[in-house]
Design an enzyme around this catalytic site. Structure first.
Site, PDB file in Angstrom:
ATOM      1  N   LYS A  76       0.860  -1.184   0.000  1.00 57.44           N
ATOM      2  CA  LYS A  76       0.000   0.000   0.000  1.00 57.44           C
ATOM      3  C   LYS A  76       0.899   1.238   0.000  1.00 57.44           C
ATOM      4  O   LYS A  76       1.941   1.260   0.674  1.00 57.44           O
ATOM      5  CB  LYS A  76      -0.891  -0.028   1.244  1.00 57.44           C
ATOM      6  CG  LYS A  76      -1.924   1.095   1.321  1.00 57.44           C
ATOM      7  CD  LYS A  76      -2.809   0.954   2.572  1.00 57.44           C
ATOM      8  CE  LYS A  76      -3.888   2.027   2.634  1.00 57.44           C
ATOM      9  NZ  LYS A  76      -4.738   1.904   3.838  1.00 57.44           N
ATOM     10  N   SER A 151      -9.703   1.841   2.923  1.00 53.37           N
ATOM     11  CA  SER A 151      -8.844   2.638   2.076  1.00 53.37           C
ATOM     12  C   SER A 151      -7.801   1.834   1.296  1.00 53.37           C
ATOM     13  O   SER A 151      -7.258   2.329   0.315  1.00 53.37           O
ATOM     14  CB  SER A 151      -8.102   3.663   2.938  1.00 53.37           C
ATOM     15  OG  SER A 151      -7.251   3.011   3.864  1.00 53.37           O
ATOM     16  N   SER A 175      -9.995  -0.698   6.981  1.00 54.11           N
ATOM     17  CA  SER A 175      -9.386  -0.464   5.664  1.00 54.11           C
ATOM     18  C   SER A 175      -8.678  -1.663   5.051  1.00 54.11           C
ATOM     19  O   SER A 175      -8.286  -1.595   3.888  1.00 54.11           O
ATOM     20  CB  SER A 175      -8.412   0.719   5.735  1.00 54.11           C
ATOM     21  OG  SER A 175      -9.122   1.933   5.767  1.00 54.11           O
TER      22      SER A 175
END
Lengths: 482, 489
Positions: A76, A151, A175
């Site tokens: 990420k 997210s 997330s």
């Protein structure tokens, strides 16, 4: 190979059926062809990946390979990666190349993983749909008109579309788990403090925790084993012996008590999700588990508490993005205050600004007690609820998300509707507990449903074991989008 | 109404830089004077993703301070973020302590004034808390832009907050000096005021005696005791003049300009920041165990107050002498070493030498007592020779000067070597003294007559002549006795 598990890839690499360079190339080529449609990656580092793959091949040849040596991975874009853009999905950091590696990244480098690139995300990890990215939304591979959740949407999409076998994410209010559910993969967020936050760009420090994505619980276990561990540079990192989360994967489920909180099965859950969840629970019973009703009476307060605490911490954490030392600085400005104002107005997106404003407000003189302190009290009550529940059960189960993936743009204008999509995941972060989401079949329109398992502190192994046994008996997790 | 109708109320906030080798939340060095930004780590410049880790050495120094002032060392204290934007504040917040500081309460006894007018009073402390320093903004030499040096960012500070217990600039300065000596005494701060290691903010207000507290103005960043005194004096007269002219005082932060000797407004209360303090989620509450406190307690040196009391009670020194000799750790250590080498019985003459000739000579040479060319053992050797009548006090001064110049060598017996080498040993042989007396009487008939006529002063002149004739070596008491006998007085 594209669909192979980490275990199978390990066997193939060790048997020299494929080299790490060939494996990396396979995934890099897939990214080249599929990423333009999915927007899962912000940065693809072919050169770096091939160099890491060559090093992995050398280790394999030398007989010093570990379980993840040569396995491709995506990080990420919230994790700092030395020499590689770390944008956090924000214009603010669109020019930020980190001079150092996050602890999680360096552990995975040492393990010999091959980083393919950095994945798309909601800006500064604030969002539940990946629509709040400076780089545009990542798309759900099951239906490209829909969101993948957020997210950590890019990492979930990368694993679901097999652009990477495994990926890292972070989970502040759901997330990792929510995008895992919406894209049909497995994702785990460990107990707060199990993974170091050093080098993870902070959103809400007391809630942020790194997590793992994989096609299966076994893949997640392999990844989590390599990325967890004490780090003296993070004062909230827990000093415990390192754990092998793959060790108890095959433990039988007979006698496992699964708590079902009535608050997670009330109105608000979509019918297709409910049906899928009920079917999964029936399967768990078949595997020897029993289900027991429990209650989390304060869970309904999780969203309001979260949307005080997380923005409060964020408003302070994001103050360092001031255009002075790195990151975006407005091209033209008057005095110092104008430089701050313009740089931040231009560098941050709408949702980030909203949370900074909310956070600034709740910490303001005269409001602090009514909001921040009250929210901290709720946080303690929510944690106590879980402890009471765990007196009666070993793990807690329910839906990960109240609905399947929604259309891009559907909730963009209604932040509260967006916030409610995390209604089942947020309480887990407030309590600091481990949580896992695994595929639970499909709802209307063939969209994935996820089941959430919540464990007591440090029960990651138990959650992975339960999910693994379920996945041994079913094949939802092997389904791939067309 | 006149100025005498006003009471001055002062409280001080002192930032003492703790002398740890590394910063409070990072491993970067705290050494002063490096090239800009060479001592700023990833944590200090607040790169994305970095986290603070507390330096336990800074905590230990806070504990020492708490114990030294008889404060409550909190078993649990909390680091909080103080949020504001400034270019030399890299994170956009300063890590400090707010609601739960590490040191709570305590008091310091100060001596104000000198001689007969000296008095003791007690200043209570509110708290002392740990925090990090900011960097520095450099506004010169950048062609219309500002430079930022983050070397100082993250340097550990102990902010020491007093109650508004001081009633004059003299008390404020005495408190600041006592505090300055104390932090150096317990070795937590180097006290270098030029380098900013010890900075004072003064909260000043005036009121009618017995009336409610007046509105205060805070004078920021006073880095010398002289400026502290001047700034407070100016501020007090300005506030009184303003009030007597019918004006009112607005709460404000002001700066002192040493060039004009005036204070000027920096910001008003309306401009004050809302710092939005909240507990720093990156740091766990600071837990200090009783065992840790006990260990630090065991390592504490004897404190100035206790030492002073001991000097009075056990050595028989006056309170003034004891205060002077405990004004700094170095003076106290020197004096203690002198009496250890001489004897407790010689405490008073030892004190006189340390506070008198030695202090004057050091002052003239601009030397610290720790760098004195005369060692404590050498000074003790000199005092012993005066006490046992080997030399007179006057000859002692001559020997001291020789000691200062290194004439007796480096050993503890330097005074003896000088006395021997220069033949300064006192003459106590009565016959020899009588012979000198007779010569002097014969040569000074005028003085003899004056004495006999009742002029006592003439006697002193004769003593002086005898001492001169003996080159200072005759025992003064014996000279007196023999002269009196000869003169039939």
């Amino acid at each position: 190979m594209i669909n192979a598990s980490v275990t199978a890839l390990r066997r193939a690499l060790d048997a020299r059926e494929i080299s790490a360079v060939e494996l990396a190339t396979l995934f890099l080529d897939r990214i080249d062809s599929a990423n333009p449609g999915l927007n899962a990656f912000i940065t693809v580092d072919r050169e770096g990946a091939l160099a890491a793959a060559r090093a992995a091949d050398a280790r394999i040849a030398a007989g010093t390979a570990g379980p993840l040596t040569g396995i491709p991975i995506a990080h990420k874009d919230v994790f700092c990666t030395e020499g590689v853009l770390t944008s956090c999905g924000s214009k603010m950091l669109a020019n930020f190349v980190s001079p150092y590696d996050a602890h999680v990244v360096s552990l995975l480098k040492e393990a010999g993983t091959v980083m393919l690139g950095k994945t798309n995300m909601d800006e500064f990890a604030m969002g539940s749909s990946n629509e709040n990215s400076h780089y545009g939304p990542a798309r759900n591979p099951w239906d490209a008109t829909r969101v993948p959740g957020g997210s950590s949407g890019g990492s979930a999409v990368a694993v679901a579309a097999r652009l990477a076998p495994i990926a890292t994410g972070t989970d502040t209010g759901g997330s990792v788990r929510q995008p895992a559910a919406l894209t049909g993969v497995t994702g785990i967020k460990p107990t707060y403090g199990v993974c170091s936050r050093y080098g993870m760009v902070a959103y809400a420090s007391s809630l942020d925790q790194a997590g793992a994505f994989g096609a299966s619980a076994a893949d997640c276990a392999a990844l989590l084993t390599a990325m967890a561990g004490f780090d003296p540079r993070d004062s909230t990192s827990l000093e415990r012996p390192r754990e092998d989360y793959t060790r108890d994967l095959d433990h039988p489920l007979a006698g496992l008590r699964i708590g079902l909180p009535k608050e997670f099965f009330g109105p608000g859950m979509a019918d297709d999700v409910r049906a899928a969840i009920e079917a999964v629970l029936a399967e768990y019973r078949k595997l020897g588990a029993t289900t027991v009703d429990v209650s989390l009476p304060n869970a309904r307060l999780a969203i309001p508490a979260y949307y005080v605490i997380a923005p409060a911490e964020a408003s302070s954490n994001l103050s360092r993005f001031d255009g002075v030392r790195y990151g975006h600085r407005a091209a033209e400005y008057g005095d110092l205050a104008d430089m701050y104002g313009k740089s931040r107005a231009q560098g941050f997106g709408a949702e980030v600004k909203r949370r900074i404003l909310v956070g600034t407000y709740v910490l303001s003189h005269g409001y602090y007690d009514a909001y921040y302190l009250k929210a901290q009290k709720l946080r303690r009550l929510i944690a106590q609820d879980f402890q009471a529940a765990f007196a009666r059960c070993d793990v807690i189960a329910g839906p990960t998300s109240p609905t399947t993936a929604w259309a891009i743009g559907e909730k963009s204008d209604d932040p509260v509707q967006m916030y409610l999509s995390d209604i089942y995941t947020i309480a887990v972060n407030l309590a600091g507990l481990p949580g896992l989401s695994h595929p639970a079949g499909f709802g209307a329109g063939g969209l994935p449903v996820g089941l959430q398992l919540i464990g007591d502190y440090f029960a990651e192994g138990r959650l992975l074991n339960a999910a693994h046994r379920y996945q041994q008996a079913t094949d939802w997790h092997t389904r791939r989008p067309a | 109404m006149s100025r005498t109708d006003w009471e001055v109320v002062i409280g001080l906030e002192v930032h003492a830089q703790l002398n740890t080798a590394s910063k409070i939340f990072s491993g970067a060095s705290t050494a002063f004077g490096a090239e800009p930004n060479r001592q700023a780590s990833a944590v200090d410049i607040a790169l994305p993703g970095v986290l603070p880790v507390l330096n336990r050495g800074a905590v230990e120094r806070a504990i020492r301070f708490g114990l030294a002032i008889g404060a409550h060392v909190a078993p649990r204290s909390v680091f909080a973020r103080k949020n504001y934007f400034y270019p030399d504040l890299p994170k956009g917040y300063q890590i400090s302590q707010f609601e739960l500081p590490v040191v709570q309460g305590g008091a310091i006894t100060i001596t104000v004034g000198e001689g007969d007018k000296a008095y003791e009073t007690m200043v209570n402390l509110t708290r002392a808390h740990l925090e990090e320093d900011a960097g520095k903004s450099l506004h010169d030499d950048f062609h219309g832009m500002s430079g930022i040096d983050l070397n100082r960012a993250g340097t550990p500070l102990l902010e020491i907050v007093s109650e508004p217990d001081m009633r004059s600039s003299a008390e404020a300065v005495a408190y600041a000096r006592t505090l300055h000596a104390l932090v150096r005494w317990i070795a937590i701060c180097d006290g270098n005021m030029q380098e900013g290691s010890f900075r004072c903010d003064a909260n000043v207000s005036v009121r009618r005696p017995g009336g409610p507290l007046g509105t205060r103005r805070e004078i920021k960043n006073l880095n010398s005791f002289r400026f502290l005194q001047q700034a407070i004096d100016y501020e007090v007269q300005w506030q009184i003049a303003t009030l007597e002219d019918g004006g009112s005082i607005q709460q404000a932060t002001v700066l002192f300009d040493p060039d004009t000797g005036e204070t000027r407004m920096m910001r008003s209360k309306e401009d004050a920041h809302d710092y939005r303090y909240f507990p720093d989620p990156d740091l766990l509450p600071l837990v200090i165990s009783p065992e840790w406190i006990a260990r630090v307690q065991g390592e504490m040196p004897e404190l100035p107050g206790a030492m002073k009391a001991r000097f009075v009670a056990e050595l028989g020194l006056s309170a003034y002498d004891a205060t002077t000799l405990t004004a700094s750790k170095e003076i106290a250590a020197y004096y203690q070493a002198v009496i250890d080498a001489a004897s407790v019985a010689l405490a008073k003459p030892c004190a006189n030498w340390v506070m008198g000739d030695l202090a004057a000579r050091l002052n003239k040479a601009e030397l610290d007592i720790a760098d004195s060319p005369v060692s404590p053992a050498q000074l003790a050797g000199l005092v012993r020779r005066i006490a046992d009548n080997t030399i007179s006090n006057n000859i002692g001064k001559k020997v001291f000067e020789a000691l200062w110049n290194g004439e007796g060598g480096a050993g503890a017996d330097a005074a003896d070597r000088i006395i021997e080498a220069q033949g300064l040993k006192q003459v106590t042989d009565s016959g020899a003294i009588e012979a000198i007396v007779d010569e002097v009487l014969a040569a000074n008939q005028k003085s003899v007559e004056e004495f006999r006529a009742g002029k006592e002063k003439a006697f002193n002149a004769l003593v002086g002549q005898v001492m001169k004739a003996s080159r200072g070596k005759a025992n003064p008491a014996q000279v007196n006795d023999i002269l009196r006998a000869r003169l039939g007085g």
